[in-house]
Design a protein around this motif. Structure first.
Motif, PDB file in Angstrom:
ATOM      1  N   LEU A 168       0.838  -1.201   0.000  1.00  0.00           N
ATOM      2  CA  LEU A 168       0.000   0.000   0.000  1.00  0.00           C
ATOM      3  C   LEU A 168       0.875   1.254   0.000  1.00  0.00           C
ATOM      4  N   ILE A 169       1.865   1.275   0.879  1.00  0.00           N
ATOM      5  CA  ILE A 169       2.766   2.434   0.965  1.00  0.00           C
ATOM      6  C   ILE A 169       3.569   2.595  -0.325  1.00  0.00           C
ATOM      7  N   SER A 170       4.055   1.477  -0.883  1.00  0.00           N
ATOM      8  CA  SER A 170       4.844   1.582  -2.113  1.00  0.00           C
ATOM      9  C   SER A 170       3.993   2.072  -3.286  1.00  0.00           C
ATOM     10  N   PHE A 171       2.720   1.675  -3.337  1.00  0.00           N
ATOM     11  CA  PHE A 171       1.847   2.198  -4.401  1.00  0.00           C
ATOM     12  C   PHE A 171       1.701   3.705  -4.258  1.00  0.00           C
ATOM     13  N   LEU A 172       1.502   4.156  -3.028  1.00  0.00           N
ATOM     14  CA  LEU A 172       1.361   5.603  -2.815  1.00  0.00           C
ATOM     15  C   LEU A 172       2.633   6.350  -3.205  1.00  0.00           C
ATOM     16  N   LEU A 173       3.789   5.791  -2.859  1.00  0.00           N
ATOM     17  CA  LEU A 173       5.049   6.470  -3.166  1.00  0.00           C
ATOM     18  C   LEU A 173       5.427   6.386  -4.641  1.00  0.00           C
ATOM     19  N   LEU A 174       5.197   5.239  -5.273  1.00  0.00           N
ATOM     20  CA  LEU A 174       5.633   5.052  -6.655  1.00  0.00           C
ATOM     21  C   LEU A 174       4.719   5.713  -7.681  1.00  0.00           C
ATOM     22  N   TYR A 175       3.409   5.663  -7.460  1.00  0.00           N
ATOM     23  CA  TYR A 175       2.489   6.007  -8.540  1.00  0.00           C
ATOM     24  C   TYR A 175       1.588   7.201  -8.278  1.00  0.00           C
ATOM     25  N   MET A 176       1.330   7.534  -7.039  1.00  0.00           N
ATOM     26  CA  MET A 176       0.340   8.584  -6.773  1.00  0.00           C
ATOM     27  C   MET A 176       0.794   9.965  -7.228  1.00  0.00           C
ATOM     28  N   GLY A 177       2.081  10.199  -7.352  1.00  0.00           N
ATOM     29  CA  GLY A 177       2.554  11.505  -7.819  1.00  0.00           C
ATOM     30  C   GLY A 177       2.201  11.777  -9.266  1.00  0.00           C
ATOM     31  N   ASN A 178       2.046  10.727 -10.059  1.00  0.00           N
ATOM     32  CA  ASN A 178       1.771  10.888 -11.489  1.00  0.00           C
ATOM     33  C   ASN A 178       0.315  10.671 -11.860  1.00  0.00           C
ATOM     34  N   MET A 179      -0.501  10.274 -10.910  1.00  0.00           N
ATOM     35  CA  MET A 179      -1.894   9.950 -11.210  1.00  0.00           C
ATOM     36  C   MET A 179      -2.825  10.906 -10.476  1.00  0.00           C
ATOM     37  N   GLU A 180      -3.975  11.145 -11.087  1.00  0.00           N
ATOM     38  CA  GLU A 180      -4.991  11.956 -10.435  1.00  0.00           C
ATOM     39  C   GLU A 180      -6.018  11.036  -9.795  1.00  0.00           C
ATOM     40  N   TRP A 181      -6.616  11.496  -8.726  1.00  0.00           N
ATOM     41  CA  TRP A 181      -7.596  10.692  -7.995  1.00  0.00           C
ATOM     42  C   TRP A 181      -8.834  10.464  -8.850  1.00  0.00           C
ATOM     43  N   ASN A 182      -9.297   9.216  -8.918  1.00  0.00           N
ATOM     44  CA  ASN A 182     -10.534   8.880  -9.611  1.00  0.00           C
ATOM     45  C   ASN A 182     -11.142   7.656  -8.936  1.00  0.00           C
ATOM     46  N   LYS A 183     -12.277   7.209  -9.436  1.00  0.00           N
ATOM     47  CA  LYS A 183     -12.987   6.091  -8.807  1.00  0.00           C
ATOM     48  C   LYS A 183     -12.210   4.785  -8.920  1.00  0.00           C
ATOM     49  N   ARG A 184     -11.569   4.540 -10.029  1.00  0.00           N
ATOM     50  CA  ARG A 184     -10.805   3.298 -10.194  1.00  0.00           C
ATOM     51  C   ARG A 184      -9.619   3.250  -9.242  1.00  0.00           C
ATOM     52  N   LEU A 185      -8.932   4.352  -9.154  1.00  0.00           N
ATOM     53  CA  LEU A 185      -7.787   4.423  -8.249  1.00  0.00           C
ATOM     54  C   LEU A 185      -8.250   4.308  -6.800  1.00  0.00           C
ATOM     55  N   GLY A 186      -9.358   4.929  -6.478  1.00  0.00           N
ATOM     56  CA  GLY A 186      -9.914   4.812  -5.131  1.00  0.00           C
ATOM     57  C   GLY A 186     -10.312   3.390  -4.807  1.00  0.00           C
ATOM     58  N   PHE A 187     -10.906   2.703  -5.785  1.00  0.00           N
ATOM     59  CA  PHE A 187     -11.256   1.301  -5.584  1.00  0.00           C
ATOM     60  C   PHE A 187     -10.019   0.473  -5.292  1.00  0.00           C
ATOM     61  N   HIS A 188      -8.975   0.672  -6.079  1.00  0.00           N
ATOM     62  CA  HIS A 188      -7.764  -0.124  -5.866  1.00  0.00           C
ATOM     63  C   HIS A 188      -7.144   0.153  -4.509  1.00  0.00           C
ATOM     64  N   LEU A 189      -7.002   1.421  -4.171  1.00  0.00           N
ATOM     65  CA  LEU A 189      -6.354   1.749  -2.896  1.00  0.00           C
ATOM     66  C   LEU A 189      -7.196   1.342  -1.695  1.00  0.00           C
ATOM     67  N   LEU A 190      -8.487   1.623  -1.743  1.00  0.00           N
ATOM     68  CA  LEU A 190      -9.327   1.338  -0.575  1.00  0.00           C
ATOM     69  C   LEU A 190      -9.685  -0.135  -0.468  1.00  0.00           C
ATOM     70  N   PHE A 191     -10.177  -0.735  -1.534  1.00  0.00           N
ATOM     71  CA  PHE A 191     -10.658  -2.111  -1.439  1.00  0.00           C
ATOM     72  C   PHE A 191      -9.536  -3.128  -1.588  1.00  0.00           C
ATOM     73  N   ASN A 192      -8.675  -2.967  -2.578  1.00  0.00           N
ATOM     74  CA  ASN A 192      -7.637  -3.967  -2.817  1.00  0.00           C
ATOM     75  C   ASN A 192      -6.499  -3.902  -1.818  1.00  0.00           C
ATOM     76  N   GLU A 193      -6.225  -2.753  -1.290  1.00  0.00           N
ATOM     77  CA  GLU A 193      -5.077  -2.624  -0.397  1.00  0.00           C
ATOM     78  C   GLU A 193      -5.472  -2.354   1.060  1.00  0.00           C
ATOM     79  N   ALA A 194      -6.171  -1.263   1.318  1.00  0.00           N
ATOM     80  CA  ALA A 194      -6.392  -0.815   2.698  1.00  0.00           C
ATOM     81  C   ALA A 194      -7.469  -1.588   3.441  1.00  0.00           C
ATOM     82  N   LEU A 195      -8.586  -1.865   2.795  1.00  0.00           N
ATOM     83  CA  LEU A 195      -9.698  -2.516   3.478  1.00  0.00           C
ATOM     84  C   LEU A 195      -9.353  -3.923   3.962  1.00  0.00           C
ATOM     85  N   TRP A 196      -8.526  -4.644   3.219  1.00  0.00           N
ATOM     86  CA  TRP A 196      -8.155  -5.996   3.623  1.00  0.00           C
ATOM     87  C   TRP A 196      -7.317  -5.997   4.900  1.00  0.00           C
ATOM     88  N   LEU A 197      -6.681  -4.892   5.221  1.00  0.00           N
ATOM     89  CA  LEU A 197      -5.844  -4.849   6.418  1.00  0.00           C
ATOM     90  C   LEU A 197      -6.669  -4.965   7.700  1.00  0.00           C
TER      91      LEU A 197
END
Length: 147
Positions: free
Chosen positions: A97-126
């Motif tokens: 989760l942290i590496s995704f935020l550090l590697l890719y979030m600087g080049n991407m804008e927030w949207n529903k797909r990105l929110g789904f990946h970060l919240l459901f695929n990474e954070a919610l499972w924790l």
């Protein structure tokens, strides 16, 4: 009439706990495989932009996700004995989760797909994984206290 016993109640590690470990492990392995082998395509899909050419680092991120998922998946077979394997898998999931935020979030804008990946695929499972790990620690502590 029931009498109060001096022995604490046995903490249970049920089959649904194991099922969640298996499910979350497989889920993490699959998403890691998507990023490992189809990384730039998946990132372009998440960013909702086709102009993000030449992105790298998805091999590392995907491999990290696959290893974390495999550790979580394997820990479901003997969750009390392999509790440290479960802990390493959860730590790997947090690091991904942290590496995704550090590697890719600087080049991407927030949207529903990105929110789904970060919240459901990474954070919610924790959350359920942390609860399952805590329950496994309780059972292991109880078993050590028995003669």
């Amino acid at each position: 009439m029931k009498t109060a016993s001096s022995q604490p109640e046995f903490p249970m590690f049920t089959m649904p706990h194991r099922g969640l470990l298996l499910l979350s492990g497989i889920y993490a392995i699959l998403w890691g495989a998507f990023f490992r082998w189809f990384g730039p395509t998946v990132l372009n899909w998440l960013a909702m932009d086709n102009s993000l050419d030449g992105w790298s680092g998805t091999l590392f991120y995907g491999s990290l996700g696959m290893v974390a998922g495999l550790l979580i998946f394997l820990s479901a077979f003997y969750p009390i004995s392999w509790i440290y394997l479960m802990g390493l898998g959860i730590l790997g999931k947090f690091i991904s989760l942290i590496s995704f935020l550090l590697l890719y979030m600087g080049n991407m804008e927030w949207n529903k797909r990105l929110g789904f990946h970060l919240l459901f695929n990474e954070a919610l499972w924790l959350v359920p994984l942390a609860f399952i790990f805590w329950r496994a620690l309780q059972v292991k502590k109880y078993l050590k206290s028995q003669p």
